[in-house]
Motif scaffolding. Sequence first.
Motif, PDB file in Angstrom:
ATOM      1  N   ARG A 168       0.808  -1.215   0.000  1.00  0.00           N
ATOM      2  CA  ARG A 168       0.000   0.000   0.000  1.00  0.00           C
ATOM      3  C   ARG A 168       0.842   1.264   0.000  1.00  0.00           C
ATOM      4  N   HIS A 169       2.024   1.202   0.592  1.00  0.00           N
ATOM      5  CA  HIS A 169       2.871   2.383   0.681  1.00  0.00           C
ATOM      6  C   HIS A 169       3.608   2.682  -0.624  1.00  0.00           C
ATOM      7  N   ASN A 173       1.292   1.233  -6.714  1.00  0.00           N
ATOM      8  CA  ASN A 173       0.277   0.207  -6.462  1.00  0.00           C
ATOM      9  C   ASN A 173      -1.097   0.788  -6.163  1.00  0.00           C
ATOM     10  N   LYS A 174      -1.243   2.101  -6.235  1.00  0.00           N
ATOM     11  CA  LYS A 174      -2.525   2.726  -5.931  1.00  0.00           C
ATOM     12  C   LYS A 174      -3.617   2.189  -6.858  1.00  0.00           C
ATOM     13  N   CYS A 178      -3.442  -6.204  -3.790  1.00  0.00           N
ATOM     14  CA  CYS A 178      -2.232  -6.857  -3.282  1.00  0.00           C
ATOM     15  C   CYS A 178      -2.304  -8.355  -3.552  1.00  0.00           C
TER      16      CYS A 178
END
Length: 274
Positions: A168-169, A173-174, A178
């Motif tokens: 997420r960080h 990947n926004k 996952c």
Amino acid sequence: MTTYLGALALIAVSLAALMAVAWVVRERTGNSGWVDTIWTFAVGLVGAGSALWPIAGEGPNARQWLVASLVALWSLRLGTHIAIRTSGITDDPRYAAFASEWGLNAPRRMFIFLQNQALGSVPPVFAIFVAAHVPEPALRVQDFLGAAILLTGIFGEAVADAQLARFRHEPSNKGRVCDVGLWRWSRHPNYFFEWLSWLAYPVIALSAGYAWGWASWLAPIFMYWILVHVTGIPPLEAHMLRSRGERYRAYQAQTSMFFPLPPRTLPPKEGVAV
């Protein structure tokens, strides 16, 4: 018999009171994430306290201290993780969806919901009490096996949480799903390892001639029900479908819901890259 029923009643009252506190915190902050934080610490506090409950005037023995330590470790790890996560959000989407659905009745319905959650937590916490009070003074091999299972669950859940946080960080990947590490094998590996942790208590509790030991199986049974059918997977998957759409549907088609299994390979026309 009287001691066990008394412990069961005290566990129920304590959990109900602590979840009432969780409701007050939720109403005052508007952030439902604190509900799970308080629930985790409540189960840890009541569970460790019940494990150390003296019987027949005798102080806690080695097994009681072992079980209490395991419960406390589980609670501190998970509770701290949820607290950190909650401090960075405005509300938990699962509980927010419930509140939106309930409308003006949300405060009353939420209180009832949390009290039902407290009631559903009684069997797992009672399983802790039962496991801690096996009527054999010396530690056995299965006590260490149970401890190993619980530590494996804690470690696996921590790894899954860390992998999700790293994913997420990463700005690139926004909007993506996952599907790396443990998340490639299960859509909810954190929930799986959480459930695995509760299998430790039946392993510790089962002993020849100890009829109460069978009650410890309520822990993994109830936790599976709660995680897979109530407050865990169903509302979370509904939220992910709303926010990720076809990406998450493709992920569902390729990845086991709960138990870690090798990912399924789909024909290109059936899947959407995630």
